[in-house]
Scaffold this motif. Structure first.
Motif, PDB file in Angstrom:
ATOM      1  N   GLY A 145       0.782  -1.231   0.000  1.00  0.00           N
ATOM      2  CA  GLY A 145       0.000   0.000   0.000  1.00  0.00           C
ATOM      3  C   GLY A 145       0.808   1.272   0.000  1.00  0.00           C
ATOM      4  O   GLY A 145       1.965   1.308   0.428  1.00  0.00           O
ATOM      5  N   VAL A 146       0.153   2.326  -0.493  1.00  0.00           N
ATOM      6  CA  VAL A 146       0.689   3.679  -0.447  1.00  0.00           C
ATOM      7  C   VAL A 146      -0.276   4.534   0.363  1.00  0.00           C
ATOM      8  O   VAL A 146      -1.481   4.514   0.122  1.00  0.00           O
ATOM      9  CB  VAL A 146       0.823   4.262  -1.872  1.00  0.00           C
ATOM     10  CG1 VAL A 146       1.184   5.747  -1.817  1.00  0.00           C
ATOM     11  CG2 VAL A 146       1.859   3.486  -2.677  1.00  0.00           C
ATOM     12  N   GLY A 147       0.261   5.255   1.323  1.00  0.00           N
ATOM     13  CA  GLY A 147      -0.540   6.227   2.055  1.00  0.00           C
ATOM     14  C   GLY A 147      -0.148   7.611   1.578  1.00  0.00           C
ATOM     15  O   GLY A 147       1.018   7.982   1.671  1.00  0.00           O
ATOM     16  N   ALA A 148      -1.099   8.354   1.034  1.00  0.00           N
ATOM     17  CA  ALA A 148      -0.804   9.703   0.543  1.00  0.00           C
ATOM     18  C   ALA A 148      -1.452  10.718   1.479  1.00  0.00           C
ATOM     19  O   ALA A 148      -2.552  10.491   1.984  1.00  0.00           O
ATOM     20  CB  ALA A 148      -1.349   9.875  -0.873  1.00  0.00           C
ATOM     21  N   ASP A 149      -0.749  11.795   1.728  1.00  0.00           N
ATOM     22  CA  ASP A 149      -1.325  12.854   2.549  1.00  0.00           C
ATOM     23  C   ASP A 149      -0.722  14.193   2.155  1.00  0.00           C
ATOM     24  O   ASP A 149       0.422  14.266   1.713  1.00  0.00           O
ATOM     25  CB  ASP A 149      -1.105  12.580   4.049  1.00  0.00           C
ATOM     26  CG  ASP A 149      -2.183  13.211   4.913  1.00  0.00           C
ATOM     27  OD1 ASP A 149      -3.059  12.476   5.407  1.00  0.00           O
ATOM     28  OD2 ASP A 149      -2.156  14.450   5.073  1.00  0.00           O
ATOM     29  N   TYR A 150      -1.510  15.222   2.365  1.00  0.00           N
ATOM     30  CA  TYR A 150      -1.095  16.595   2.085  1.00  0.00           C
ATOM     31  C   TYR A 150      -0.107  17.075   3.138  1.00  0.00           C
ATOM     32  O   TYR A 150       0.703  17.950   2.892  1.00  0.00           O
ATOM     33  CB  TYR A 150      -2.362  17.447   2.122  1.00  0.00           C
ATOM     34  CG  TYR A 150      -2.222  18.854   1.652  1.00  0.00           C
ATOM     35  CD1 TYR A 150      -2.098  19.147   0.300  1.00  0.00           C
ATOM     36  CD2 TYR A 150      -2.246  19.910   2.568  1.00  0.00           C
ATOM     37  CE1 TYR A 150      -1.986  20.460  -0.134  1.00  0.00           C
ATOM     38  CE2 TYR A 150      -2.138  21.224   2.141  1.00  0.00           C
ATOM     39  CZ  TYR A 150      -2.004  21.494   0.790  1.00  0.00           C
ATOM     40  OH  TYR A 150      -1.896  22.779   0.364  1.00  0.00           O
ATOM     41  N   LEU A 215      -8.142  20.498   8.513  1.00  0.00           N
ATOM     42  CA  LEU A 215      -7.886  20.008   7.156  1.00  0.00           C
ATOM     43  C   LEU A 215      -8.494  18.613   6.937  1.00  0.00           C
ATOM     44  O   LEU A 215      -8.855  18.248   5.819  1.00  0.00           O
ATOM     45  CB  LEU A 215      -6.370  19.951   6.939  1.00  0.00           C
ATOM     46  CG  LEU A 215      -5.845  19.799   5.518  1.00  0.00           C
ATOM     47  CD1 LEU A 215      -6.229  21.008   4.673  1.00  0.00           C
ATOM     48  CD2 LEU A 215      -4.331  19.613   5.527  1.00  0.00           C
ATOM     49  N   ALA A 216      -8.581  17.838   7.997  1.00  0.00           N
ATOM     50  CA  ALA A 216      -9.104  16.476   7.882  1.00  0.00           C
ATOM     51  C   ALA A 216     -10.621  16.416   8.047  1.00  0.00           C
ATOM     52  O   ALA A 216     -11.224  15.353   7.922  1.00  0.00           O
ATOM     53  CB  ALA A 216      -8.431  15.572   8.920  1.00  0.00           C
ATOM     54  N   LEU A 217     -11.236  17.550   8.341  1.00  0.00           N
ATOM     55  CA  LEU A 217     -12.686  17.581   8.592  1.00  0.00           C
ATOM     56  C   LEU A 217     -13.436  18.370   7.521  1.00  0.00           C
ATOM     57  O   LEU A 217     -14.521  17.984   7.095  1.00  0.00           O
ATOM     58  CB  LEU A 217     -12.961  18.248   9.948  1.00  0.00           C
ATOM     59  CG  LEU A 217     -12.430  17.554  11.193  1.00  0.00           C
ATOM     60  CD1 LEU A 217     -12.615  18.468  12.401  1.00  0.00           C
ATOM     61  CD2 LEU A 217     -13.130  16.224  11.429  1.00  0.00           C
TER      62      LEU A 217
END
Ligand code: GLN
Length: 289
Positions: A145-150, A215-217
């Motif tokens: 897997g790849v986890g992408a985040d800003y 940002l996550a909401l």
């Protein structure tokens, strides 16, 4: 309060949180003390007469002061259980919710079938702590897997969680604004994106509003910005017979389905949470239904 026993400390903690207006004062007191002192759940029953030393009492007092101003229990402890994992939290990461385990559990059979058929590569967009991707890697040993985040801070946390939970060799963290820096194609694209309507964010419980990253909401004016962004890029990053799966807000089943349909995807599964709210949607390309 020096020289208190464990049972006395628990009672005092419960009172303190209750006076501060915390709804689940008894449960929070128990979770905090057990977490801080690394006690098993039976310790309060069998070991209540044990005296606490001043450093333990100070630890408890510090935590109660934080909980009294609405910092969530698991943020104070710095970690939270999710699926079979123990995850560390940081200010940049949403605290993983039990509801999100439904998204993981829904995907496990699909991922297992993909592994049996040759492989399963997962992309988790807005991975935060890494919760969704790491739980899937843990439950489906053949998957990668790849986890992408800003947020770079979130990715550091996700990497640490991959290490702690023994799946680092199958996990990669990528700093990316949705698909912007993501390369390659995936069998499963999954996300629990920000989906709260912007005007509602300010009305959320203080526990969430003050301590989960905005940002996550914040899902934009209508809460659906993230779904539009992901829907627009999914086709380019999805392998043949791949799936896109989301956590959604309780009233977003039809709107998210419509956004996906406009982008060539059909809904193949919808799952409710334990409260009976629509919570998880799974899509495949229209052409492969
Ligand atoms: N379930 C979270 C909440 O209601 C929201 C998470 C999200 O926006 N993805 O607090």
């Amino acid at each position: 309060m020096s020289g208190a026993t464990l049972a006395e400390a628990l009672a005092a903690a419960r009172r303190r949180l209750s006076e501060a207006g915390i709804a689940d004062a008894a449960q929070d007191a128990r979770l905090l003390i057990a977490g801080l002192l690394k006690l098993s759940s039976t310790a309060f029953v069998i070991d209540g007469a044990r005296p606490l030393d001043p450093s333990q009492q100070a630890l408890i007092d510090g935590a109660l002061a934080r909980r009294a101003v609405r910092e969530p229990v698991h943020r104070i402890l710095g970690r939270r259980a999710f699926s079979r994992l123990d995850l560390v939290l940081s200010p940049e990461t949403l605290q993983p919710r039990p509801d999100t385990e439904i998204l993981v559990d829904t995907l496990v059979p699909y991922a297992q079938k993909m592994v049996a058929g040759g492989g399963c590569r997962i992309l988790d967009l807005g991975t935060g702590t890494g919760a969704i991707c790491l739980a899937l890697l843990d439950l489906v040993p053949g998957a990668t897997g790849v986890g992408a985040d800003y947020s770079a801070g979130a990715l550091e946390t996700a990497r640490r969680n991959a290490d702690i939970n023994g799946v680092a060799d199958r996990f990669e963290a990528v700093e990316s604004d949705w698909f912007a820096a993501v390369t390659g194609a995936f069998d499963i694209i999954v996300s629990n994106p920000p989906y709260i309507v912007r005007s509602v964010v300010g009305t959320l419980d203080e526990d969430v509003r003050l301590y989960d990253p905005i940002l996550a909401l914040d899902g934009g004016e209508d809460g659906l910005d993230a779904y539009r962004a992901i829907a627009a890029g999914a086709d380019d990053h999805l392998r043949e017979n791949g799936l896109v799966a989301y956590e959604i807000g309780y009233d977003q089943k039809e709107t998210v389905t419509a956004i996906m349909r406009e982008n060539g995807f059909a809904r193949i599964e919808a799952v409710q949470d334990l409260g009976g709210n629509d919570r998880v949607l799974v899509f495949s390309r229209e052409t492969s239904v």
